[in-house]
Motif scaffolding. Structure first.
Motif, short mmCIF file in Angstrom:
data_model
loop_
_atom_site.label_atom_id
_atom_site.label_comp_id
_atom_site.label_asym_id
_atom_site.label_seq_id
_atom_site.Cartn_x
_atom_site.Cartn_y
_atom_site.Cartn_z
N ILE A 149 36.61 40.45 45.47
CA ILE A 149 37.97 41.44 46.01
C ILE A 149 38.82 41.03 46.61
O ILE A 149 39.61 39.65 46.20
CB ILE A 149 37.19 41.27 47.66
CG1 ILE A 149 35.80 42.11 47.27
CG2 ILE A 149 38.02 42.55 48.66
CD1 ILE A 149 35.65 42.89 47.40
N HIS A 199 42.55 41.73 48.13
CA HIS A 199 42.96 43.12 48.67
C HIS A 199 43.83 44.01 48.37
O HIS A 199 44.91 43.59 48.05
CB HIS A 199 43.04 42.36 50.08
CG HIS A 199 43.06 42.94 51.77
ND1 HIS A 199 45.12 43.61 51.85
CD2 HIS A 199 42.55 43.59 52.75
CE1 HIS A 199 44.91 44.62 52.80
NE2 HIS A 199 43.82 44.24 53.01
N HIS A 255 39.64 46.09 48.29
CA HIS A 255 38.58 45.92 49.74
C HIS A 255 38.28 47.08 50.44
O HIS A 255 37.19 46.36 50.77
CB HIS A 255 39.71 45.07 50.57
CG HIS A 255 40.76 46.26 51.03
ND1 HIS A 255 42.26 46.41 50.36
CD2 HIS A 255 40.81 46.96 52.06
CE1 HIS A 255 42.69 47.88 51.30
NE2 HIS A 255 42.16 47.75 52.24
N CYS A 315 36.86 36.19 47.56
CA CYS A 315 38.40 36.62 47.45
C CYS A 315 39.19 36.14 46.16
O CYS A 315 40.42 36.05 45.99
CB CYS A 315 39.20 35.99 48.60
SG CYS A 315 38.98 36.47 49.87
N VAL A 324 41.38 39.68 54.24
CA VAL A 324 39.92 40.29 53.59
C VAL A 324 39.07 40.69 54.90
O VAL A 324 38.36 40.99 54.90
CB VAL A 324 39.34 39.41 52.25
CG1 VAL A 324 38.39 39.88 52.08
CG2 VAL A 324 39.99 40.41 51.12
N HIS A 382 39.91 42.08 57.35
CA HIS A 382 39.59 44.04 57.08
C HIS A 382 37.68 43.94 57.34
O HIS A 382 37.06 45.05 58.00
CB HIS A 382 38.92 44.50 55.66
CG HIS A 382 38.55 45.69 55.33
ND1 HIS A 382 39.37 46.81 55.75
CD2 HIS A 382 37.53 45.62 54.24
CE1 HIS A 382 39.05 47.86 55.17
NE2 HIS A 382 37.44 47.07 53.75
#
Length: 481
Positions: free
Chosen positions: A268, A270, A274, A286, A464, A467
């Motif tokens: 991911i 961001h 995301h 991440c 992240v 979120h």
């Protein structure tokens, strides 16, 4: 009165106004979970000079410096509203109000612009979400600093524990000292005390339990009152689903890896993907600092011009994985002295692009050179585009992306002709486009992207985590009223 006297008097007036803004910003943050921004830059816990510099940044967007005399009335109007958790941008409020021709007062316009965060529309304050750090090295300590900084009202992310291997006498004191002072990122902003009897570090009032364990399977986090926590693995020891699943112990609901994930572990970035995280996903990555640096501008370029193929060369600061002096290392070149050599090595960033941008059809290759600087790296992104363009067009496009697009938290833009790597220590962006170094020739574009591979990446990790925790609140005004 001379021009110099006028300038100094004006500065002192603005200083006084900025000083009066600080308690209002702090109260909104602590009591209502409202983060006050200025053109996407947070003003929470900022000094007088930082607030004034943030207002000066508005020149990049509006062509003129935004004065605190203009934004203060909007801040005062916010304090009179029944606000719920949100992010509110004073710069956008001032800009959109100036363009509005309905004759609304500041109070009326502000109430309308942030209506989604007030009254029956407001989001209820959520219970604090527990966070555990597994590993407390360079990234772990910077993530800890960010989590403590953002603790605010206590209703967001709450760092409850760090897990480390036992290090002998005064272990916790030494770890607290490394959190308190950092040779690159400076002093911790606040106070830190240590209770050795209870293995607790107290940082700005946040009690952080230090848990000693050699293996994830030996920890029951509920014994420490930790529930439904997000665990951030900063060790990189386990990178596939099977290994990272070891962290899913009592008290842990999700695991976030601060390294590129392997196999089917989602990588991911961001700002880019995301929103693709499934609500029931328990394990995610991440990606790497370099992946976070290149994917946002790569997406921006592909969206506008189309990318047929590309190569990224990263000139990367040395890391703890290398040796200070020549010594045995499992990698062929990383055993050579890091502070004395440029070291050719590999990077997984290019292959990780496919996970973060699955719709990108271009083939991206990559390589890396480690160099003798302790922090801040640069990625040179060489792209073949689907259409011809000019340097001026790409320059203006990337500038606009950095200022007003959904990627403005990831991409920064600098025009300073004398910028060097140390200027970007502490940058909260994933990457910074160096406008002066940009090269474009027909369908070929070469972007030079600075990035703080420690702090900028840590900011992406925290975004992240925010979120997936549900504490990434909406921003107002969403559009011009």
């Amino acid at each position: 009165m001379t021009v110099n006297d006028d300038s100094f008097t004006n500065w002192k007036i603005r200083e006084e106004i900025a000083e009066s803004m600080i308690p209002l910003i702090g109260k909104l943050h602590r009591e209502r979970d409202v983060t006050v921004l200025l053109h996407s830059r947070s003003l929470v816990n900022k000094s007088v000079v930082s607030i004034l510099k943030s207002h000066r940044f508005a020149r990049q967007i509006d062509g003129a410096e935004l004065s605190v005399t203009e934004t203060m009335p909007f801040l005062e109007a916010l304090t009179a509203l029944d606000l719920g958790p949100s992010q509110i941008d004073l710069g956008m409020l001032a800009t959109t109000h100036k363009a509005d021709d309905r004759g609304l007062s500041v109070a009326e316009f502000t109430a309308e612009a942030v209506a989604g965060a007030t009254g029956a529309n407001k989001i209820e304050r959520r219970e604090p979400r527990d966070v555990v750090l597994y590993g407390f090295g360079r990234i772990g300590r910077l993530v800890a600093r960010l989590l403590i900084e953002k603790a605010g009202s206590g209703n967001g992310l709450r760092l409850r524990a760090i897990v480390v291997r036992g290090g002998g006498a005064q272990d916790i004191v030494k770890r607290a000292s490394l959190l308190r002072r950092d040779s690159i990122h400076g002093q911790f902003q606040g106070t830190i005390t240590v209770d050795e009897d209870t293995s607790t570090i107290v940082a700005n009032g946040n009690a952080i339990k230090v848990i000693y364990a050699d293996d994830p399977s030996s920890v029951d986090y509920t014994e420490y009152g930790i529930r439904d926590a997000i665990l951030i693995d900063n060790t990189g020891k386990w990178r596939d689903r099977e290994g990272l699943s070891k962290h899913l112990r009592p008290g842990i609901e999700k695991v976030v890896l601060t390294a590129p994930g392997k196999g089917d572990v989602p990588n991911i970035v961001h700002g880019v993907n995301h929103d693709t995280i499934k609500p029931d996903e328990q394990i995610l990555s991440c990606a790497s600092c370099t992946t976070n640096a290149i994917v946002p501008p790569l997406k921006a370029m592909d969206d506008e011009y189309g990318v047929l193929r590309g190569h990224v060369e990263t000139v990367h600061s040395f890391t703890n994985d290398q040796n200070l002096l020549d010594n045995y290392h499992k990698s062929e070149r990383r055993g050579r002295s890091a502070p004395l050599n440029m070291v050719i090595t590999e990077t997984g960033a290019a292959s990780a692009v496919a996970k973060a941008l699955p719709d990108l059809k271009a083939k991206i290759s990559g390589s890396s050179i480690r160099v003798p600087v302790p922090d801040v790296s640069i990625a040179i992104l060489n792209l073949q585009l689907a259409r011809e363009t000019t340097r001026e067009e790409v320059h203006d496009y990337l500038r606009e992306v950095s200022l007003t697009s959904p990627l403005k938290r990831q991409i920064d833009f600098i025009t300073a002709p004398d910028a060097v790597s140390s200027d970007f220590i502490g940058s909260r962006h994933a990457s910074i486009v160096d406008a002066g170094a940009l090269k474009v020739d027909g369908d070929n574009a070469i972007l030079y992207l600075w990035y703080d591979n420690e702090f900028g990446y840590s900011c992406q990790v925290v975004r992240v985590v925010q979120h997936v925790s549900g504490v990434e609140y909406p921003t107002y005004p969403a559009t011009a009223v």
